[in-house]
Design a protein around this motif. Structure first.
Motif, PDB file in Angstrom:
ATOM      1  N   ALA A  59      42.251  32.260  45.890  1.00 56.87           N
ATOM      2  CA  ALA A  59      42.557  31.340  47.139  1.00 56.87           C
ATOM      3  C   ALA A  59      44.226  31.325  47.595  1.00 56.87           C
ATOM      4  O   ALA A  59      44.610  31.544  48.646  1.00 56.87           O
ATOM      5  N   ILE A  60      45.074  31.308  46.335  1.00 57.49           N
ATOM      6  CA  ILE A  60      46.197  31.293  46.522  1.00 57.49           C
ATOM      7  C   ILE A  60      46.882  32.849  46.879  1.00 57.49           C
ATOM      8  O   ILE A  60      47.619  32.780  48.056  1.00 57.49           O
ATOM      9  N   LEU A  61      46.102  33.712  46.375  1.00 59.93           N
ATOM     10  CA  LEU A  61      46.714  35.138  46.841  1.00 59.93           C
ATOM     11  C   LEU A  61      46.303  35.290  48.208  1.00 59.93           C
ATOM     12  O   LEU A  61      47.017  35.982  48.875  1.00 59.93           O
ATOM     13  N   LEU A  62      45.040  34.849  48.477  1.00 57.63           N
ATOM     14  CA  LEU A  62      44.543  34.952  50.040  1.00 57.63           C
ATOM     15  C   LEU A  62      45.553  34.375  50.835  1.00 57.63           C
ATOM     16  O   LEU A  62      45.943  34.864  52.017  1.00 57.63           O
ATOM     17  N   SER A  63      46.118  33.018  50.725  1.00 53.94           N
ATOM     18  CA  SER A  63      46.910  32.619  51.590  1.00 53.94           C
ATOM     19  C   SER A  63      48.421  33.086  51.483  1.00 53.94           C
ATOM     20  O   SER A  63      48.773  33.235  52.570  1.00 53.94           O
ATOM     21  N   ILE A  64      48.723  33.758  50.463  1.00 58.18           N
ATOM     22  CA  ILE A  64      49.803  34.214  50.544  1.00 58.18           C
ATOM     23  C   ILE A  64      49.740  35.868  51.392  1.00 58.18           C
ATOM     24  O   ILE A  64      50.475  36.020  52.462  1.00 58.18           O
ATOM     25  N   THR A  65      48.700  36.701  51.082  1.00 60.49           N
ATOM     26  CA  THR A  65      48.388  37.844  51.874  1.00 60.49           C
ATOM     27  C   THR A  65      48.221  37.426  53.443  1.00 60.49           C
ATOM     28  O   THR A  65      48.662  38.260  54.270  1.00 60.49           O
ATOM     29  N   ASN A  66      47.303  36.518  53.648  1.00 58.02           N
ATOM     30  CA  ASN A  66      47.354  35.950  55.121  1.00 58.02           C
ATOM     31  C   ASN A  66      48.367  35.665  55.703  1.00 58.02           C
ATOM     32  O   ASN A  66      48.807  36.116  56.954  1.00 58.02           O
ATOM     33  N   GLN A  95      31.126  39.458  44.400  1.00 56.50           N
ATOM     34  CA  GLN A  95      31.217  38.617  43.226  1.00 56.50           C
ATOM     35  C   GLN A  95      32.502  37.850  42.921  1.00 56.50           C
ATOM     36  O   GLN A  95      33.525  39.023  42.796  1.00 56.50           O
ATOM     37  N   LEU A  96      32.744  36.853  42.586  1.00 53.00           N
ATOM     38  CA  LEU A  96      33.996  36.188  42.156  1.00 53.00           C
ATOM     39  C   LEU A  96      33.354  35.361  40.729  1.00 53.00           C
ATOM     40  O   LEU A  96      32.520  34.542  40.754  1.00 53.00           O
ATOM     41  N   ASN A  97      34.134  35.617  39.619  1.00 52.65           N
ATOM     42  CA  ASN A  97      33.640  35.025  38.243  1.00 52.65           C
ATOM     43  C   ASN A  97      34.760  33.907  38.040  1.00 52.65           C
ATOM     44  O   ASN A  97      35.815  34.158  37.857  1.00 52.65           O
ATOM     45  N   GLY A  98      34.147  32.652  38.114  1.00 51.68           N
ATOM     46  CA  GLY A  98      34.658  31.535  37.574  1.00 51.68           C
ATOM     47  C   GLY A  98      35.516  30.779  38.653  1.00 51.68           C
ATOM     48  O   GLY A  98      35.948  31.271  39.830  1.00 51.68           O
ATOM     49  N   LEU A  99      35.340  29.275  38.612  1.00 51.19           N
ATOM     50  CA  LEU A  99      36.130  28.749  39.472  1.00 51.19           C
ATOM     51  C   LEU A  99      37.778  28.834  39.550  1.00 51.19           C
ATOM     52  O   LEU A  99      38.717  28.836  40.601  1.00 51.19           O
ATOM     53  N   LEU A 100      38.100  28.768  38.362  1.00 52.59           N
ATOM     54  CA  LEU A 100      39.656  29.089  38.144  1.00 52.59           C
ATOM     55  C   LEU A 100      40.258  30.621  38.737  1.00 52.59           C
ATOM     56  O   LEU A 100      41.265  30.450  39.815  1.00 52.59           O
ATOM     57  N   ILE A 140      42.884  41.435  47.730  1.00 59.12           N
ATOM     58  CA  ILE A 140      42.496  40.750  46.328  1.00 59.12           C
ATOM     59  C   ILE A 140      41.542  41.362  45.490  1.00 59.12           C
ATOM     60  O   ILE A 140      41.711  41.258  44.161  1.00 59.12           O
ATOM     61  N   SER A 141      40.435  41.845  46.196  1.00 60.05           N
ATOM     62  CA  SER A 141      39.609  42.628  44.849  1.00 60.05           C
ATOM     63  C   SER A 141      40.172  43.652  44.239  1.00 60.05           C
ATOM     64  O   SER A 141      39.758  44.119  43.241  1.00 60.05           O
ATOM     65  N   ARG A 142      41.234  44.606  44.934  1.00 61.26           N
ATOM     66  CA  ARG A 142      41.997  45.222  44.182  1.00 61.26           C
ATOM     67  C   ARG A 142      42.899  44.778  43.063  1.00 61.26           C
ATOM     68  O   ARG A 142      42.944  45.258  42.131  1.00 61.26           O
ATOM     69  N   LEU A 143      43.689  43.865  43.460  1.00 60.49           N
ATOM     70  CA  LEU A 143      44.566  43.035  42.382  1.00 60.49           C
ATOM     71  C   LEU A 143      43.821  42.330  41.234  1.00 60.49           C
ATOM     72  O   LEU A 143      44.306  42.317  39.946  1.00 60.49           O
ATOM     73  N   MET A 144      42.657  41.688  41.606  1.00 65.18           N
ATOM     74  CA  MET A 144      42.195  40.822  40.612  1.00 65.18           C
ATOM     75  C   MET A 144      40.806  41.228  40.001  1.00 65.18           C
ATOM     76  O   MET A 144      40.072  41.888  40.886  1.00 65.18           O
ATOM     77  N   ILE A 161      33.987  43.377  45.508  1.00 64.50           N
ATOM     78  CA  ILE A 161      33.437  43.496  46.653  1.00 64.50           C
ATOM     79  C   ILE A 161      32.615  45.200  46.844  1.00 64.50           C
ATOM     80  O   ILE A 161      33.601  45.784  46.541  1.00 64.50           O
ATOM     81  N   SER A 162      31.421  45.022  47.029  1.00 67.41           N
ATOM     82  CA  SER A 162      30.639  46.414  46.673  1.00 67.41           C
ATOM     83  C   SER A 162      31.020  47.254  47.857  1.00 67.41           C
ATOM     84  O   SER A 162      31.184  48.598  47.760  1.00 67.41           O
TER      85      SER A 162
END
Length: 112
Positions: free
Chosen positions: A97-104, A86-91, A18-22, A27-28
């Protein structure tokens, strides 16, 4: 113990993807990724059920779609706790979270 280690590995891989896609997710280091995975798992066990309980009427009214917002909130909390992540913004956290659930789901079907 095997299930916990599988959870940590799968969530770490998913968060890395997800950090690579978005571009809004950063993530440092590997240590930040592992700490983020553990914190996210703890928040899912402790905080998420409390939020789900208090938002049950909204979740019922939206036919379960508000659970995506709850997952985004928990993910956003995890990112605010961990230094080096770091994650910018609630949206963006809802999309993550949607991508995380799909990949999981994909990885759990492969590894489990």
């Amino acid at each position: 113990m095997k299930r916990i280690s599988l959870f940590i590995v799968i969530n770490a891989i998913s968060l890395y993807i997800i950090s690579r896609l978005m571009s809004s997710v950063y993530i440092s280091s590997l240590s930040s990724l592992i700490i983020l995975t553990i914190i996210f798992g703890c928040l899912n066990l402790i905080v998420k059920p409390i939020i789900q309980f208090f938002s049950l009427p909204i979740t019922v009214l939206t036919l379960g779609l508000f659970s995506l917002v709850i997952n985004g909130i928990v993910l956003y909390l995890a990112f605010t706790i961990v230094p080096g992540a770091q994650l910018n913004g609630l949206l963006n956290s809802i999309w993550a979270a949607i991508l995380l659930s799909i990949t999981n789901t994909i990885f759990y079907n492969i590894f489990d």
